[in-house]
Design a protein around this motif. Structure first.
Motif, short mmCIF file in Angstrom:
data_model
loop_
_atom_site.label_atom_id
_atom_site.label_comp_id
_atom_site.label_asym_id
_atom_site.label_seq_id
_atom_site.Cartn_x
_atom_site.Cartn_y
_atom_site.Cartn_z
N SER A 175 0.80 -1.23 0.00
CA SER A 175 0.00 0.00 0.00
C SER A 175 0.83 1.27 0.00
N SER A 176 2.02 1.24 0.57
CA SER A 176 2.83 2.46 0.68
C SER A 176 4.25 2.21 0.18
N PRO A 177 4.43 2.05 -1.13
CA PRO A 177 5.78 1.80 -1.65
C PRO A 177 6.68 3.02 -1.47
N THR A 178 7.93 2.77 -1.19
CA THR A 178 8.88 3.87 -0.99
C THR A 178 9.11 4.62 -2.29
N TYR A 179 9.15 3.89 -3.38
CA TYR A 179 9.38 4.50 -4.70
C TYR A 179 8.23 4.08 -5.63
N PRO A 180 7.08 4.75 -5.58
CA PRO A 180 5.89 4.29 -6.33
C PRO A 180 6.07 4.38 -7.85
N TYR A 181 5.52 3.39 -8.53
CA TYR A 181 5.51 3.36 -9.99
C TYR A 181 4.48 4.37 -10.49
N ARG A 182 4.83 5.18 -11.50
CA ARG A 182 3.97 6.30 -11.90
C ARG A 182 3.60 6.27 -13.38
N GLY A 218 6.49 11.28 -12.56
CA GLY A 218 5.08 11.54 -12.77
C GLY A 218 4.81 12.58 -13.83
N LYS A 219 3.61 13.15 -13.78
CA LYS A 219 3.21 14.14 -14.78
C LYS A 219 4.05 15.40 -14.72
N SER A 220 4.63 15.69 -13.56
CA SER A 220 5.45 16.89 -13.44
C SER A 220 6.74 16.79 -14.26
N GLY A 221 7.13 15.57 -14.57
CA GLY A 221 8.35 15.37 -15.35
C GLY A 221 9.62 15.45 -14.54
N VAL A 222 9.49 15.59 -13.20
CA VAL A 222 10.67 15.73 -12.33
C VAL A 222 10.68 14.58 -11.33
N PRO A 223 11.73 13.78 -11.31
CA PRO A 223 11.78 12.67 -10.35
C PRO A 223 12.02 13.17 -8.93
N GLN A 224 11.57 12.41 -7.95
CA GLN A 224 11.78 12.79 -6.56
C GLN A 224 13.26 12.69 -6.20
N GLU A 225 13.62 13.41 -5.14
CA GLU A 225 15.02 13.43 -4.71
C GLU A 225 15.50 12.04 -4.30
N GLU A 226 14.60 11.26 -3.63
CA GLU A 226 14.99 9.92 -3.21
C GLU A 226 15.29 9.03 -4.41
#
Length: 735
Positions: A175-182, A218-226
Motif C-alpha cells: 500500500s505504501s511503496p517507498t518509490y511508487p511506480y507512476r 510523474g506528470k510533473s516530469g521531475v523525479p523525486q530526490e529519493e
C-alpha cells in the motif's frame, strides 16, 4: 507495482464507470479474425510484449481468462485447468501470429491476469471504504461470467481468517511503496520501447536503473530526490561492478534481496535466463549421473595429486641418501641454543631449547641413552609431538609437557644455533616447507622468550619468508587455482533438494567460537560463492571451520589463535544489545586469560566486512579494513572493545597507573584494498588465512611482507571459494 501487461487490479475507475464501460470481450479482434485478419505480435530483445498489438494481446488474454477460468481457482498450476488453458492458447493462435515458444509467457500472463481479476472483484465489491468485508450480491455486470455458486464460494474464501491475515499482510506491504511506480498501465517493456524511439537510439535495451528512474517520473516530469539518490548510487556502482553481476546494480543500490527468477527494474517477462545465453535442453538423469561420476573422478584425482604432493614435501627424512643427518659434527662443549627435530613420520622441527654438551652429564641421575645429549626444552613448536625418549621422572611424553625440563635427544636430530639441516644433493631444498613454516610460526614467541643473538634473529626472520603450502611465497609465481572443487560441488548440489529450498547442517564444535551448534546452510549460501555475491555470515562461519580444521588444529595453532562468532559480535548487536556482546567477548577472553593469544573478530557493520584481531594480554587491537576506513568510522565498536579489554584487565587483577588505564593500542594495518563493492568478505577471510599461514601474533602496520600487495587478485579470491567448496565436499554437506 505496475508492469508492461494489463491487470484489472490496476484499474482506478469507479463502479459506475465500470458498469458504463461494460465487459471487455475484444470483438474487434474476433471480427478481424472472421475477415482473415491475423494480428502480428512483436517482442523486445528481452522477451517482453511491445507495440504494435502488445496491449491488444494482453487485453484479449484477460477476456479469455475471465470467460474460461472460474474465479474460485486458487492454484493456476492445477492440472484440472489444462483443458481450459489449451482452449485459451488455441484462441490466441487463431487471432494472433505468435510462435509456439511464446506459450509459456502467455500462460504466465494469463495466471497473472486471473489473480488481478480476483483482487479487483474483492476490492471493488467485497470491501467498504475502510477495508472491512461486505457481503455483497453478485454484480449484474458479471452474471454472464460468474455463477451464483462460484460467487458464494468466492466470498466464503475471502472470509476465511487465514486468507484475511495473508491478505492484510500483503496489502500493508504494497500500500505504501517507498518509490511508487507512476506510469499506470504502461509497463516496463512498452516504456523502454517508447524511450528508445524517442531518443532514436540504435540500442535494443536500456540499463535497469534508467528504466527504474523513468518509471517513477510523474506528470510533473521531475523525479523525486529519493529516486535521484538511488539512480546516482546505481551510476557509481556501474563503474565498479561487472555488467554480468548476478545480483544486479539496482538491487544493490536499493539494498534489497535478489529474488530468484526476477530482474529488478525490467518488469514482467524478463528473467535472468532471458538476459543471458539461452539454455539448452535440460540434461536427463542418466546425463546428470554421468556428469556426477566424472566430477567425482576429478575430485579423486585432485585428492591423489595433493596427497602425492604432500608426501613429496613431508617425506621421511630418515633416508640417509637424501638427508645429511651428520650436519653438526662439532656440537660445541658447554650450553648452546638449538633446534630439536624428529624424523618420523616426516622430517620437521618440533621444538627449541638448549643442548648441554658437558662431560659426565647425567639425566635425572641416570646415564643418557647411547647417541643422545641432554637438552632443555624452552619452546614447543609442535606441542603434541611425542618425545623420542619419554621422561620417566617428569611423566612428560610430548614436547609441550617437556617445556621447562630436561630430556634426552638423539644427537643427529639436534641443530646447534638456528641453522637448518641441508640435503646432501641440493641447497635449495634445505628443509621441507612444513618445517620452514613452523619456524616462522613461532618467531614471535622465540623473540620474547629467548635471548638469541642478532645472527639467530636474522635467521629466524629469513625463515619467516618461507611459508607452507597454504601460504604464498612472494617471489615465486603463484599457481592458478583450480575450479575442480567448485565444479564438483555444483554438480553434487544439482542432485539434491537444496536448490528448491532444502537445507543442511554443519556442526561447529565448541573450540571454534566457544560454544557448539549446528550451522544451517541453504541454497543462497552456495550461490553467494558460485556467483561471486556478497557473502553472509554462514559462508564466513563455515570458512572459519575450514581454517580451524586445516590450519589451526593440525599445527597446534589453537593455543595461539582463536575466533569470536560474527553472528554475536557485530555492529547491529552492539547497538541493540551491547550487554550480550560484552558478556560473550569477556567470557571467551577470560577462558584464555593465562596464555597470550590473538583473537579474530570478523566484524560486520551492516553492509561491510572488516577484521579485528585482538591481543588481550598486550591490549592491542589490529584493525584491517579493505575499504581503508579507520576505527573512528564505527565509534560504538571501539567503545565496546575498549570496555571489554578494561574489564578483562580488571578481572585479571592487573594493576596499571591512572595514566595507563586507557592505554589500549589500536593499530590500523595497511592491508590489501578491495576494488569493488563485493569483495570485502573474501578479503577479510584472506586476512585471517594469511595470519594463520605465518602463525604470528603480531601483524605489521604495513602488513606481512610475504603477502603485501595493493589488492588481492581474482585468483587469490578464488582460492577462498575453492577451499570453502573443498570443505563442503569433504564433510559431505550435500549428502
Amino acid at each position: 507495482m505496475a508492469d508492461d501487461q494489463h491487470e484489472e487490479v490496476s484499474k482506478k475507475v469507479s463502479a459506475e464507470e465500470e458498469i458504463r464501460r461494460g465487459i471487455t470481450v475484444m470483438r474487434r479482434v474476433v471480427q478481424g479474425r472472421s475477415r482473415g485478419i491475423i494480428l502480428d505480435v512483436y517482442w523486445s530483445n528481452q522477451g517482453q510484449l511491445i507495440e504494435p498489438n502488445g496491449h491488444t494481446l494482453t487485453s484479449f488474454i484477460g477476456a479469455l481468462v475471465r470467460n474460461e477460468i472460474p474465479i474460485t481457482c486458487d492454484d493456476w498450476r492445477n492440472k484440472e485447468l489444462n483443458e481450459s488453458k489449451e482452449k485459451i492458447w488455441s484462441e490466441i493462435k487463431r487471432c494472433f501470429n505468435i510462435e509456439e515458444e511464446r506459450r509459456g509467457f502467455c500462460m504466465k500472463l494469463a495466471g497473472k491476469l486471473l489473480r488481478g481479476f480476483q483482487t479487483f472483484l474483492s476490492s471493488k465489491f467485497l470491501k467498504d471504504a475502510d477495508g472491512n468485508f461486505v457481503d455483497a450480491e453478485l454484480p449484474k455486470k458479471y452474471e454472464s461470467l460468474i455463477s451464483a455458486e462460484e460467487w458464494e464460494a468466492f466470498k466464503s474464501k475471502r472470509q476465511d481468517p487465514v486468507f484475511q491475515r495473508i491478505s492484510a499482510t500483503n496489502w500493508e506491504r504494497a500500500s505504501s511503496p517507498t518509490y511508487p511506480y507512476r506510469k499506470g498501465r504502461v509497463g516496463y517493456g512498452r516504456l523502454e520501447q517508447s524511450m528508445l524511439q524517442k531518443e532514436e537510439s540504435s540500442e535494443t535495451s536500456l540499463p535497469a536503473q534508467v528504466l527504474w528512474k523513468e518509471a517513477r517520473v510523474g506528470k510533473s516530469g521531475v523525479p523525486q530526490e529519493e529516486v535521484l539518490h538511488v539512480y546516482q548510487k546505481c551510476e557509481e556502482l556501474s563503474q565498479s561492478l561487472s555488467p554480468d553481476d548476478t545480483k544486479g546494480i539496482l538491487s544493490r543500490a536499493l539494498d534489497v534481496p535478489k529474488y530468484s527468477g526476477r530482474v529488478r527494474g525490467k518488469g514482467f517477462g524478463v528473467t535472468p535466463t532471458s538476459l543471458s545465453i539461452k539454455k539448452g535442453k535440460a540434461p536427463s538423469n542418466r546425463e546428470l549421473h554421468a556428469r556426477l561420476e566424472a566430477m567425482q573422478a576429478e575430485h579423486d584425482a585432485l585428492r591423489r595429486e595433493r596427497e602425492a604432493s604432500a608426501s613429496t614435501v613431508y617425506r621421511d627424512a630418515s633416508d640417509k641418501d637424501s638427508i645429511n643427518c651428520t650436519f653438526q659434527p662439532n656440537i660445541p662443549e658447554g650450553i648452546s641454543h638449538c633446534q630439536l627435530y624428529l624424523s618420523s613420520p616426516y622430517y620437521r622441527m618440533v621444538g627449541k631449547g638448549k643442548v648441554h654438551n658437558v662431560s659426565g652429564v647425567l639425566l635425572h641421575t641416570r646415564e643418557l641413552p647411547a647417541g643422545c645429549l641432554k637438552v632443555s626444552v624452552d619452546i614447543a613448536v609442535e606441542p603434541n609431538a611425542a618425545l623420542p625418549y619419554p621422561s620417566d621422572d617428569s611423566d612428560a611424553t610430548t614436547v609441550h609437557e617437556a617445556v621447562g625440563s630436561f630430556v634426552a635427544w638423539p644427537t643427529n636430530l639436534i641443530c646447534v644455533g638456528y641453522e637448518t639441516p641441508t640435503k646432501s644433493k641440493s641447497k635449495d631444498n634445505a628443509i621441507p616447507r612444513h618445517t620452514e613454516s613452523t619456524v616462522s610460526r613461532k618467531e614471535l614467541q622465540e623473540n620474547e622468550v629467548s635471548n638469541a643473538s642478532a645472527q639467530q634473529k636474522k635467521e629466524v626472520s629469513n625463515a619467516s619468508a618461507r611459508v607452507k603450502s597454504y601460504g604464498a611465497k612472494k617471489t615465486v609465481a603463484r599457481k592458478k587455482p583450480t575450479t575442480k572443487y567448485r565444479s564438483c560441488l555444483r554438480t553434487f548440489l544439482e542432485m539434491t533438494d537444496i536448490p528448491t529450498g532444502g537445507v543442511r547442517t554443519l556442526h561447529m564444535e565448541v573450540g571454534i567460537f566457544g560454544f557448539d551448534y549446528d550451522q544451517m546452510i541453504g541454497n543462497e549460501d552456495f550461490m553467494q560463492v558460485f556467483s561471486h555475491e556478497e557473502i553472509g555470515v554462514t559462508v564466513v562461519n563455515t570458512y572459519i571451520r575450514f581454517l580451524y580444521d586445516k590450519l589451526m588444529r593440525p599445527n597446534g595453532l589453537d593455543v595461539s589463535f582463536g575466533f569470536l562468532a560474527p553472528a554475536t559480535v557485530n555492529l547491529g548487536l552492539i547497538l541493540s544489545r551491547p550487554d550480550t556482546v560484552t558478556e560473550y567477548v569477556l567470557r571467551i577472553l577470560m577462558d584464555n586469560k593465562d596464555a597470550e593469544k590473538l583473537f579474530f573478530i570478523p566484524f560486520n557493520t551492516g553492509g561491510h566486512w572488516l577484521l579485528l584481531a585482538i591481543n588481550p594480554i598486550r591490549e592491542i587491537v589490529y584493525y584491517l579494513d579493505s575499504l581503508g576506513n579507520d576505527w573512528t568510522t564505527y565509534p560504538d565498536m571501539k567503545v565496546l572493545i575498549d570496555t571489554v579489554l578494561q574489564a578483562f584487565r580488571a578481572q585479571r587483577d592487573i594493576q596499571t597507573s591512572r595514566r595507563g588505564a586507557n592505554s589500549i593500542t589500536w593499530i590500523k594495518v595497511a592491508c590489501p584494498q578491495q576494488r569493488n563493492q563485493i569483495d570485502c568478505g573474501y578479503f577479510m577471510l584472506r586476512f585471517m588465512r594469511d595470519t594463520l599461514a605465518l602463525g604470528r601474533l603480531k601483524i605489521p602496520t604495513d602488513y606481512f611482507d610475504e603477502f603485501k600487495c595493493a589488492f588481492y587478485t581474482k585468483d587469490q579470491v578464488d582460492e577462498i571459494k575453492e577451499e570453502w567448496c573443498q570443505l563442503m565436499i569433504e564433510l559431505n554437506v550435500c549428502s
